[in-house]
Design a protein around this motif. Structure first.
Motif, PDB file in Angstrom:
ATOM      1  N   ARG A 185       6.171  -0.161   3.465  1.00 20.61           N
ATOM      2  CA  ARG A 185       4.816  -0.007   3.996  1.00 20.61           C
ATOM      3  C   ARG A 185       4.154   1.087   3.169  1.00 20.61           C
ATOM      4  O   ARG A 185       4.656   2.219   3.111  1.00 20.61           O
TER       5      ARG A 185
ATOM      6  N   GLY B 201      -4.367   7.076   1.473  1.00 18.17           N
ATOM      7  CA  GLY B 201      -3.718   6.544   2.661  1.00 18.17           C
ATOM      8  C   GLY B 201      -2.264   6.183   2.446  1.00 18.17           C
ATOM      9  O   GLY B 201      -1.570   5.806   3.391  1.00 18.17           O
ATOM     10  N   ILE B 202      -1.773   6.287   1.224  1.00 15.32           N
ATOM     11  CA  ILE B 202      -0.392   5.927   0.889  1.00 15.32           C
ATOM     12  C   ILE B 202       0.534   7.048   1.344  1.00 15.32           C
ATOM     13  O   ILE B 202       0.326   8.214   1.006  1.00 15.32           O
ATOM     14  N   ASP B 203       1.580   6.686   2.060  1.00 16.74           N
ATOM     15  CA  ASP B 203       2.574   7.651   2.515  1.00 16.74           C
ATOM     16  C   ASP B 203       3.557   7.897   1.369  1.00 16.74           C
ATOM     17  O   ASP B 203       4.623   7.296   1.302  1.00 16.74           O
ATOM     18  N   VAL B 204       3.168   8.766   0.455  1.00 15.30           N
ATOM     19  CA  VAL B 204       3.963   9.018  -0.746  1.00 15.30           C
ATOM     20  C   VAL B 204       5.361   9.523  -0.388  1.00 15.30           C
ATOM     21  O   VAL B 204       6.363   9.021  -0.899  1.00 15.30           O
ATOM     22  N   ALA B 205       5.442  10.491   0.493  1.00 13.23           N
ATOM     23  CA  ALA B 205       6.751  11.043   0.877  1.00 13.23           C
ATOM     24  C   ALA B 205       7.629   9.970   1.512  1.00 13.23           C
ATOM     25  O   ALA B 205       8.835   9.893   1.235  1.00 13.23           O
ATOM     26  N   GLY B 206       7.042   9.135   2.352  1.00 13.13           N
ATOM     27  CA  GLY B 206       7.799   8.044   2.963  1.00 13.13           C
ATOM     28  C   GLY B 206       8.314   7.052   1.931  1.00 13.13           C
ATOM     29  O   GLY B 206       9.447   6.567   2.029  1.00 13.13           O
TER      30      GLY B 206
ATOM     31  N   GLN C  87       0.028  -4.467  -1.033  1.00 14.14           N
ATOM     32  CA  GLN C  87       0.770  -4.632   0.219  1.00 14.14           C
ATOM     33  C   GLN C  87       0.908  -6.102   0.575  1.00 14.14           C
ATOM     34  O   GLN C  87       1.966  -6.551   1.010  1.00 14.14           O
TER      35      GLN C  87
ATOM     36  N   TRP D  15      12.124   5.954   1.096  1.00  7.61           N
ATOM     37  CA  TRP D  15      12.472   4.523   1.099  1.00  7.61           C
ATOM     38  C   TRP D  15      13.163   4.130  -0.200  1.00  7.61           C
ATOM     39  O   TRP D  15      14.204   3.472  -0.191  1.00  7.61           O
TER      40      TRP D  15
ATOM     41  N   VAL E  31       1.026   2.240   3.592  1.00 15.35           N
ATOM     42  CA  VAL E  31       0.207   3.134   4.416  1.00 15.35           C
ATOM     43  C   VAL E  31       0.755   3.174   5.827  1.00 15.35           C
ATOM     44  O   VAL E  31       1.470   2.308   6.264  1.00 15.35           O
TER      45      VAL E  31
ATOM     46  N   GLY F  17       1.212  14.417  -0.600  1.00 19.59           N
ATOM     47  CA  GLY F  17       1.764  13.920   0.656  1.00 19.59           C
ATOM     48  C   GLY F  17       1.202  12.571   1.052  1.00 19.59           C
ATOM     49  O   GLY F  17       1.909  11.702   1.520  1.00 19.59           O
ATOM     50  N   GLU F  18      -0.073  12.390   0.830  1.00 16.80           N
ATOM     51  CA  GLU F  18      -0.724  11.130   1.163  1.00 16.80           C
ATOM     52  C   GLU F  18      -1.892  10.956   0.203  1.00 16.80           C
ATOM     53  O   GLU F  18      -2.767  11.813   0.113  1.00 16.80           O
TER      54      GLU F  18
END
Length: 164
Positions: A162, A131-136, A53, A140, A164, A127-128
């Motif tokens: 981002r 802590g990584i927002d895989v779906a987001g 990050q 993106w 997380v 899904g996560e």
């Protein structure tokens, strides 16, 4: 033109010693580049995410990809798909920021597909994970790939996802 002997690492393998810019492009010998990521660093997943990050936020997705690559090669086998998919997203952003719209969009889509296909058993969950927002990130990457294909110029720092 003077012919240079091929650069080698400490073990004799061919490895370019040319400095690189923030997007990983080689610069002329003697130019000031950015420090390379050390290779083969074993990090806990949380440290991998934090370091990647930091590099993404600094507009250095090529270097972030190297952090993800270390995690995929040194981490748990069941997490390899997560780290490889994230590395593909970082390389896709790198290519897009370099102006390679075809390669950028292709790698962004490939990484998104890899992450979307992880399934519930992958790593810490599809899904996560850590802590990584895989779906987001999948959303993106697909959205950015569409803009890149449409000819939009990309600034790596401004487009940094981002995690997380």
């Amino acid at each position: 033109m003077e012919e240079r002997e091929r650069d080698r690492d400490g073990e004799g393998r061919a490895r370019s010693a040319r400095p690189r810019d923030g997007l990983g492009r080689p610069l002329p010998y003697g130019a000031e580049g950015v420090a390379r990521q050390p290779e083969g660093v074993v990090r806990a997943p949380g440290l991998t995410v934090a370091e990647a990050q930091r590099l993404l936020d600094a507009g250095m997705p090529f270097h972030a990809h190297e952090v993800f690559e270390d995690a995929w090669k040194s981490g748990r086998a069941e997490d390899a798909g997560l780290w490889r998919g994230l590395a593909q997203l970082a390389v896709g952003l790198t290519h897009a920021a370099r102006g390679n719209s075809v390669g950028g969009a292709r790698l962004l889509r490939r990484g998104a597909g890899a992450l979307a296909g992880l399934g519930a058993g992958a790593g810490a969950g599809a899904g996560e994970a850590y802590g990584i927002d895989v779906a987001g990130l999948v959303g993106w990457a697909r959205e950015l790939a569409g803009r890149v294909e449409a000819g939009e110029r990309v600034d790596a720092a401004a487009e940094a996802p981002r995690l997380v």
